[in-house]
Design a protein around this motif. Structure first.
Motif, short mmCIF file in Angstrom:
data_model
loop_
_atom_site.label_atom_id
_atom_site.label_comp_id
_atom_site.label_asym_id
_atom_site.label_seq_id
_atom_site.Cartn_x
_atom_site.Cartn_y
_atom_site.Cartn_z
N GLY A 221 0.71 -1.15 -0.19
CA GLY A 221 -0.07 0.19 -0.08
C GLY A 221 0.95 1.48 -0.15
N ARG A 222 2.05 1.25 0.36
CA ARG A 222 2.89 2.31 0.51
C ARG A 222 3.36 2.95 -0.86
N PHE A 223 3.19 2.12 -1.76
CA PHE A 223 3.20 2.38 -3.23
C PHE A 223 1.90 2.79 -3.95
N HIS A 224 0.99 2.59 -3.34
CA HIS A 224 -0.48 2.91 -3.81
C HIS A 224 -1.26 3.74 -2.68
N PRO A 225 -0.94 5.04 -2.48
CA PRO A 225 -1.42 5.60 -1.29
C PRO A 225 -2.91 6.01 -1.61
N ASP A 226 -2.99 5.96 -2.57
CA ASP A 226 -4.53 6.57 -3.25
C ASP A 226 -5.47 5.24 -2.60
N LYS A 227 -5.33 4.36 -2.31
CA LYS A 227 -5.85 3.04 -2.19
C LYS A 227 -6.17 2.86 -0.70
N ILE A 228 -5.56 3.65 0.19
CA ILE A 228 -5.57 3.77 1.62
C ILE A 228 -6.37 4.94 2.09
N ASP A 229 -7.44 4.52 2.76
CA ASP A 229 -8.36 5.56 3.16
C ASP A 229 -7.82 6.54 4.28
N VAL A 230 -6.97 5.81 5.16
CA VAL A 230 -6.38 6.76 6.33
C VAL A 230 -5.16 6.06 6.64
N THR A 231 -4.13 6.83 7.11
CA THR A 231 -3.01 6.21 7.60
C THR A 231 -2.51 7.45 8.89
N THR A 232 -2.27 6.71 10.06
CA THR A 232 -1.97 7.72 11.14
C THR A 232 -0.61 7.00 11.76
N ASN A 233 -0.11 7.63 12.64
CA ASN A 233 0.84 7.22 13.56
C ASN A 233 0.35 7.00 15.02
N PRO A 234 0.97 5.80 15.99
CA PRO A 234 0.36 5.72 17.06
C PRO A 234 1.26 6.92 17.96
N TYR A 235 0.97 7.03 19.12
CA TYR A 235 1.54 7.85 20.20
C TYR A 235 1.93 7.30 21.33
N LEU A 236 3.05 7.61 22.05
CA LEU A 236 3.37 7.01 23.58
C LEU A 236 2.99 8.37 24.55
#
Length: 291
Positions: free
Chosen positions: A177-192
């Motif tokens: 999916g990192r090569f096709h970001p348009d196919k991913i609805d949401v990406t986030t990063n977790p937090y400490l």
């Protein structure tokens, strides 16, 4: 740029773009977190929502977690040659290659059925089948036999073990999916959370331990308390590893999480398995909203 209001750090990521396919895309989210909370830039949470195209055509979507490594695009010579020659997975045995590099497969984890999914009946799950980490099962692997040995194309089966036949690292079938970001609805990063002094290495070790020890069926029951699928897997992983998701769960942007939490909280006399999940899901909600 960040701004400080005395108690909180405002992290403005509006308009930030990534030209490198190894990076993930931000979606114009303003995140307000307490001073001392730490964003884990090397860990990515990816979500593809369910899409109903017609009565007979449903894209099930997928949730998974990725761990970014600086050496993930290093490739073994035998794999480079196989890709240049456009070889398929069925050709792997005759290559006699042993993976010593990641070969472009990003370490990642998600929960899949083996595709032998059956409709339940009565109070049983709507859809139910055997569950596999990263979809690593013979049924899915067979479906990949004619696929090219590419790390940029979608696969049916990932790999659950280190030092497998394609990479030194486990990977989810959707890691491309990192090569096709348009196919991913949401990406986030977790937090400490503030005051959490764990190192990145310790957090990654906990993620791996959770993923490799997780065992259950795969099931979908319209976001009911008794289902176990890629959504459930990601939620339980985050809660168990004490990681917050303020950008999505904290902003009520995950409809499946809201429905699943409502179902759990609406049930009385849950058995120990679901009572534990109820506690973890409420914990994740609190972590993500109050960080």
């Amino acid at each position: 740029m960040g701004a400080f209001d005395g108690q909180n750090v405002i992290i403005d990521i509006m308009g930030k773009t990534y030209n490198n396919p190894n990076d993930h895309y931000d979606y114009g989210i303003y995140t307000k977190v307490k001073d001392g909370a730490r964003k884990l830039d090397n860990i990515v949470l990816s979500r593809i929502f369910i899409t109903v195209k017609s009565i007979t055509q449903i894209d099930p979507g997928h949730y998974w977690i990725e761990i970014i490594h600086q050496d993930e695009d290093e490739t073994d010579e035998f794999m480079e040659k196989a890709r240049k020659d456009r070889l398929a997975e069925k050709d792997l045995p005759k290559l006699n290659g042993i993976c010593k590099k990641a070969n472009g497969f990003r370490e990642s984890y998600g929960w899949y059925p083996d595709d032998a999914v059956l409709f339940g009946s009565g109070l049983s799950n709507f859809l139910k089948g055997n569950g596999f980490l990263n979809g690593d099962c013979e049924l899915r692997k067979q479906d990949d036999m004619d696929h090219r040995l590419s790390n940029t194309e979608e696969r049916n089966a990932g790999r659950r073990e280190e030092n497998n036949d394609l990479s030194i690292r486990p990977f989810d079938a959707h890691q491309n999916g990192r090569f096709h970001p348009d196919k991913i609805d949401v990406t986030t990063n977790p937090y400490l959370l503030p005051g959490d002094s764990r190192t990145d290495e310790q957090i990654i070790a906990e993620i791996r331990d959770f993923a490799k020890s997780f065992k259950d069926v795969w099931s979908y029951n319209l976001n009911s308390f008794d289902e176990t699928n890629c959504h459930t897997f990601l939620y339980l992983l985050l809660a168990t590893c004490n990681l917050a998701d303020p950008d999505c769960i904290g902003k009520d942007l995950d409809p499946y999480f809201l429905a699943y939490k409502t179902s759990l909280n609406g049930k009385k006399n849950l058995n120990s398995k679901y009572e534990e999940r109820k506690e973890l899901i409420n914990k994740l909600s609190e972590l993500s909203k109050n960080i």
